[in-house]
Design a protein around this motif. Structure first.
Motif, PDB file in Angstrom:
ATOM      1  N   ARG A   1       8.764  -2.706   6.146  1.00 30.28           N
ATOM      2  CA  ARG A   1       8.385  -3.769   5.921  1.00 30.28           C
ATOM      3  C   ARG A   1       7.720  -4.675   7.280  1.00 30.28           C
ATOM      4  NH1 ARG A   1      13.488  -3.665   7.909  1.00 30.28           N
ATOM      5  NH2 ARG A   1      13.599  -5.758   9.263  1.00 30.28           N
TER       6      ARG A   1
ATOM      7  N   GLY B   1       4.432  -1.291   2.439  1.00 33.28           N
ATOM      8  CA  GLY B   1       5.558  -2.974   3.228  1.00 33.28           C
ATOM      9  C   GLY B   1       5.403  -3.879   3.737  1.00 33.28           C
TER      10      GLY B   1
ATOM     11  N   SER C   1       4.094 -13.534  -1.159  1.00 32.96           N
ATOM     12  CA  SER C   1       4.700 -12.041  -0.607  1.00 32.96           C
ATOM     13  C   SER C   1       3.846 -11.416  -1.782  1.00 32.96           C
ATOM     14  CB  SER C   1       5.808 -12.277  -1.759  1.00 32.96           C
ATOM     15  OG  SER C   1       5.888 -12.750  -2.868  1.00 32.96           O
TER      16      SER C   1
END
Length: 261
Positions: free
Chosen positions: A137, A178, A246
């Protein structure tokens, strides 16, 4: 308006944090719960560190030259040594050194502009990618400029055009793994005079006139006919770094009062 828990426990690394937009962004992260690593090569970085600490946030300040890959590697190492992660990187180093028609730029000045406004982003992304990939991430927010379509700053425009390309290309490579890569492109921004200027030489009469032409063109190109504030530049960067964005990646958001750059 801050949201005190938006970045709780996130590790945010902000470069060019000694003054201007970088400092405003770092303080915004601190107010919203982040743990901070701030970087610059200016001694004014200590003031930023102190302001962040006064907000009660954990902070590490790293004085480093990010025009070299070794500097970016050292910064990433310092961040992981202190906090064990890098959740967010804001690549904010850059800025016009000279302002004049392109025929007046010397070879050394062109090289210096590219070194200042392209390489810190290129090296910064490369240095944090292994960390973010290992985590699975991460968010990288690059700070570009609407000056990619402007006057009297061609080498700087070329550098920031490169930042836009880095943003789009990295997103193609890593968004599926990610990591989001996004950018803002600030327009003219009202800020206190730089206490350590990018170019300390006294401007000539011609250089003063050329700089005023940049100001006039910037205001004219803005649909709002004004410069923005530091807060108006920091807020989109914080948004793009947050989970609220996101599903946004690979784009450069113009923040120039309607000037798309």
């Amino acid at each position: 308006m801050t949201r005190p828990s938006r970045f709780t426990a996130r590790v945010a690394l902000v470069t060019g944090a000694a003054q201007g937009i970088g400092r405003a962004v770092a303080l915004g992260f601190a107010a919203e719960g982040a743990r901070l690593v701030v970087a610059d090569r200016s001694p004014l970085l200590e003031e930023t560190r102190a302001q962040i600490a006064a907000l009660g946030a954990e902070v590490e300040a790293v004085t480093v030259d990010l025009e070299a890959f070794a500097g970016a590697q050292a910064l990433a190492a310092a961040a992981t040594a202190r906090f064990g992660a890098i959740d967010i990187l804001v690549n904010n180093v850059g800025g016009t050194i000279w302002a004049k028609p392109y025929e007046h730029y010397a070879e050394t000045e062109i090289i210096a502009e590219i070194n200042r406004s392209l390489y810190p982003t290129l090296w910064g992304c490369r240095a944090v990618l292994p960390v973010m990939l290992a985590q699975g991430r991460g968010v990288i927010v690059n700070v570009s400029s609407i000056a990619t379509r402007s006057i009297h700053r061609l080498p700087y425009a070329a550098a920031k055009g490169g930042v836009n390309a880095i943003t789009a290309s990295l997103a193609f490579e890593y968004s599926g793994r990610g990591i989001r890569i996004v950018a803002t492109a600030p327009g003219g921004t009202e800020a206190p005079a730089r206490r350590i200027p990018r170019n300390g030489a006294q401007r000539t009469v011609a250089e003063e006139a050329w700089y005023q032409e940049i100001v006039d063109q910037t205001v004219s190109s803005s649909l709002m006919k004004r410069y923005g504030t530091l807060a108006e530049q920091a807020a989109p960067i914080l948004f793009l770094a947050s989970d609220e964005a996101s599903y946004i990646t690979g784009v450069t958001l113009p923040v120039g009062g309607g000037d798309l750059g």
